[in-house]
Design a protein around this motif. Structure first.
Motif, PDB file in Angstrom:
ATOM      1  N   VAL A  37      28.459  22.111 -36.760  1.00 42.51           N
ATOM      2  CA  VAL A  37      27.563  21.090 -36.207  1.00 42.51           C
ATOM      3  C   VAL A  37      27.282  19.944 -37.179  1.00 42.51           C
ATOM      4  CG1 VAL A  37      25.187  20.716 -35.507  1.00 42.51           C
ATOM      5  CG2 VAL A  37      26.529  22.469 -34.400  1.00 42.51           C
ATOM      6  N   PRO A  38      26.895  20.235 -38.430  1.00 33.65           N
ATOM      7  CA  PRO A  38      26.638  19.103 -39.338  1.00 33.65           C
ATOM      8  C   PRO A  38      27.895  18.261 -39.563  1.00 33.65           C
ATOM      9  CG  PRO A  38      25.797  21.132 -40.248  1.00 33.65           C
ATOM     10  CD  PRO A  38      26.635  21.512 -39.078  1.00 33.65           C
ATOM     11  N   ALA A  40      30.075  17.710 -37.214  1.00 29.60           N
ATOM     12  CA  ALA A  40      30.318  16.960 -35.985  1.00 29.60           C
ATOM     13  C   ALA A  40      29.331  15.815 -35.815  1.00 29.60           C
ATOM     14  CB  ALA A  40      30.256  17.890 -34.780  1.00 29.60           C
ATOM     15  N   VAL A  41      28.035  16.063 -36.065  1.00 28.19           N
ATOM     16  CA  VAL A  41      27.039  15.027 -35.787  1.00 28.19           C
ATOM     17  C   VAL A  41      26.571  14.321 -37.062  1.00 28.19           C
ATOM     18  CG1 VAL A  41      26.241  16.216 -33.727  1.00 28.19           C
ATOM     19  CG2 VAL A  41      25.073  16.592 -35.887  1.00 28.19           C
ATOM     20  N   GLY A  42      27.066  14.743 -38.226  1.00 26.43           N
ATOM     21  CA  GLY A  42      26.642  14.111 -39.473  1.00 26.43           C
ATOM     22  C   GLY A  42      25.508  14.888 -40.097  1.00 26.43           C
ATOM     23  N   ASP A  44      22.679  14.190 -41.351  1.00 25.49           N
ATOM     24  CA  ASP A  44      21.344  13.604 -41.384  1.00 25.49           C
ATOM     25  C   ASP A  44      20.289  14.681 -41.090  1.00 25.49           C
ATOM     26  OD1 ASP A  44      19.082  12.136 -41.182  1.00 25.49           O
ATOM     27  OD2 ASP A  44      19.578  11.244 -39.240  1.00 25.49           O
ATOM     28  N   LEU A  47      17.913  14.268 -37.955  1.00 30.84           N
ATOM     29  CA  LEU A  47      18.625  14.511 -36.697  1.00 30.84           C
ATOM     30  C   LEU A  47      18.842  16.002 -36.505  1.00 30.84           C
ATOM     31  CD1 LEU A  47      20.163  13.258 -34.297  1.00 30.84           C
ATOM     32  CD2 LEU A  47      22.217  13.345 -35.693  1.00 30.84           C
ATOM     33  N   LEU A  48      19.266  16.690 -37.563  1.00 28.10           N
ATOM     34  CA  LEU A  48      19.536  18.123 -37.458  1.00 28.10           C
ATOM     35  C   LEU A  48      18.268  18.895 -37.119  1.00 28.10           C
ATOM     36  CD1 LEU A  48      22.055  18.806 -40.337  1.00 28.10           C
ATOM     37  CD2 LEU A  48      22.459  18.863 -37.888  1.00 28.10           C
ATOM     38  N   LEU A  51      17.717  18.758 -33.518  1.00 26.87           N
ATOM     39  CA  LEU A  51      18.703  19.472 -32.717  1.00 26.87           C
ATOM     40  C   LEU A  51      18.667  20.981 -32.940  1.00 26.87           C
ATOM     41  CD1 LEU A  51      21.844  17.182 -33.172  1.00 26.87           C
ATOM     42  CD2 LEU A  51      20.304  17.278 -31.234  1.00 26.87           C
ATOM     43  N   LEU A  55      20.547  23.882 -30.718  1.00 28.07           N
ATOM     44  CA  LEU A  55      21.866  24.348 -31.160  1.00 28.07           C
ATOM     45  C   LEU A  55      21.884  25.850 -31.357  1.00 28.07           C
ATOM     46  CD1 LEU A  55      22.727  21.476 -33.583  1.00 28.07           C
ATOM     47  CD2 LEU A  55      23.958  22.105 -31.515  1.00 28.07           C
TER      48      LEU A  55
END
Lengths: 222, 240
Positions: A37-38, A40-42, A44, A47-48, A51, A55
């Motif tokens: 996941v980190p 894929a979405v970066g 940050d 943001l994590l 999510l 997730l």
């Protein structure tokens, strides 16, 4: 009757422990999701953090789904299930016991491990207790529905994809209310109503899925 | 009901009914579309876009109705062992899926100018999307299992378990505070929609229902033919 059921639980738990590939694989899958996941979405952190709960729910859902075919398929193929229909126990009870054993051996451990794993995705520590409560409740419903999916596709050679198509729509209510429980700690509203609905969904699954699964398995066994 | 359990009698009846059903469908669509596109007024807020509603709302109704029909037919097959009930359920599924797609597509086309987005994750839209998935799963069951009797039994279970979604869709706009507008026709205190629009909507709903019934009859007819063909082939193999 209780002795027979306990014997069934013991047998399934032993099989789950000795066979390998069940909990271990599901757990590795979950870890892989957390790592991916980190990427894929970066990375940050803000943001994590937003999510993280979702997730973890998603990875729990998919990990349980991956093990759905283990609940009945092997017993169906080697004929053990045939023998179980011949016992004095109601077949619905046998099916329910097997789904509960799946919960004990796979879903429950995953539900216990998932929230701490979420910390790697910058999950807020204050969210941990409520996420645990929601996931432990919801994972029972997930196991029961996975049992239904496994029963519906028990006699098929390649049932995996079909199980996903059939069961993921039924997972959605669990996911929706599971998420709203863990979102409630951030927002102003209390988590109680959503948690109660989640419990209601689980109880509904407890009643409906054994009957439906047993009917499907009986059709395959005939 | 049991009288029509004989496929030969059903076929005779269907063959007689289908031309009339087509004619009725055509007349209702002609009237409904004329009303929808010409005589009904434009909305004071939505303008001409409101006309999409006449295609969208009945499609959504029929999509839900078809699932209800499917579940009911499955229950009939389970309880009364009615031999045509499984055929009816099987034939209704692809039709329902198409109406479901139509409702989603027209809603999406309406949503772009009105809400500014093709798709929003609101409760009504999401639950309708799940309905679409349930249709696909049901169809997949029939395709995955070769033995028709076994497929019928399993499909019944899938249809009945999935029917839990219907009340969720119906009340999704009331239980959750959503973007999708609440019911304006089927509600306790009478329709809140304007009369000039209501009758057009009802004619369109009848037209869609007639279309569904016509297609269902045609589809069931070909399903029975396919079954006959299968049996003929099997007996041929046995003889040789």
């Amino acid at each position: 009757m209780r002795r027979q059921l306990m014997a069934l639980v013991k047998r399934d738990l032993t099989l789950a422990r000795k066979q390998g590939g069940g909990l271990g694989a599901a757990l590795s899958f979950m870890l892989a999701v957390v790592v991916l996941v980190p990427l894929a979405v970066g990375p940050d952190l803000n943001l994590l953090a937003r999510l993280a709960a979702g997730l973890m729910w998603l990875s729990l859902l998919l990990a349980v789904l991956l093990t759905a075919d283990r609940i009945f398929q092997q017993d169906f193929e080697d004929g053990s299930l045939d023998l179980m229909t011949m016992t004095a126990l109601p077949f619905e009870l046998v099916v329910l016991t097997k789904a509960l054993t799946h919960w004990l051996s796979v879903s429950l451990p995953l539900a216990l491990i998932a929230p701490p794993l979420g910390l790697m995705l910058n999950l807020d520590v204050n969210q941990l207790p409520i996420l645990w409560a929601a996931m432990i409740t919801g994972s029972l419903a997930l196991s029961l529905l996975a049992g239904l999916g496994g029963a519906i596709t028990a006699g098929l050679r390649r049932g995996g994809l079909l199980t996903a198509l059939l069961i993921l729509p039924l997972y959605i209510p669990v996911l929706v209310f599971g998420i709203s429980v863990s979102a409630a700690t951030i927002g102003p509203q209390s988590a109680w109503p959503s948690l109660l609905i989640l419990i209601a969904i689980t109880l509904l699954c407890l009643v409906v899925t054994p009957v439906a699964s047993a009917a499907a398995l009986k059709a395959y066994l005939r | 009901m049991q009288k029509f359990a004989n496929p030969a009698l059903f076929l005779k009846l269907a063959n007689a009914l289908i031309p009339f059903a087509w004619a009725l469908t055509a007349v209702l669509f002609a009237g409904g579309l004329y009303g929808a596109l010409v005589t009904s007024p434009a909305d004071y807020q939505q303008g001409e876009t409101v006309r999409i509603m006449y295609l969208h709302v009945p499609a959504a109704w029929i999509a839900m109705f078809a699932y209800g029909f499917m579940a009911l037919a499955s229950a009939t097959a389970l309880i009364f062992r009615h031999p045509l009930a499984d055929t009816a359920a099987k034939s209704a599924a692809p039709l329902g899926a198409v109406f479901c797609f139509l409702a989603l597509a027209t809603g999406s086309i309406w949503g772009k100018p009105m809400w500014g987005a093709w798709w929003v994750w609101d409760a009504r839209l999401t639950s309708f999307f799940i309905l679409m998935l349930l249709y696909l799963g049901y169809i997949a069951i029939w395709q995955a299992i070769e033995d028709p009797h076994l497929a019928a039994t399993i499909a019944r279970i899938v249809a009945l378990v999935g029917s839990i979604i219907l009340p969720i869709i119906k009340f999704s706009v009331e239980w959750w505070n959503t973007l999708h507008q609440p019911a304006s026709v089927l509600r306790m205190d009478g329709p809140s929609i304007d009369k000039s629009m209501l009758w057009v909507l009802l004619v369109m709903a009848l037209a869609y229902t007639a279309l569904f019934i016509t297609l269902l009859l045609v589809s069931m007819r070909s399903e029975i033919a396919a079954r006959k063909l299968r049996n003929l082939r099997l007996s041929e193999i046995r003889e040789s």
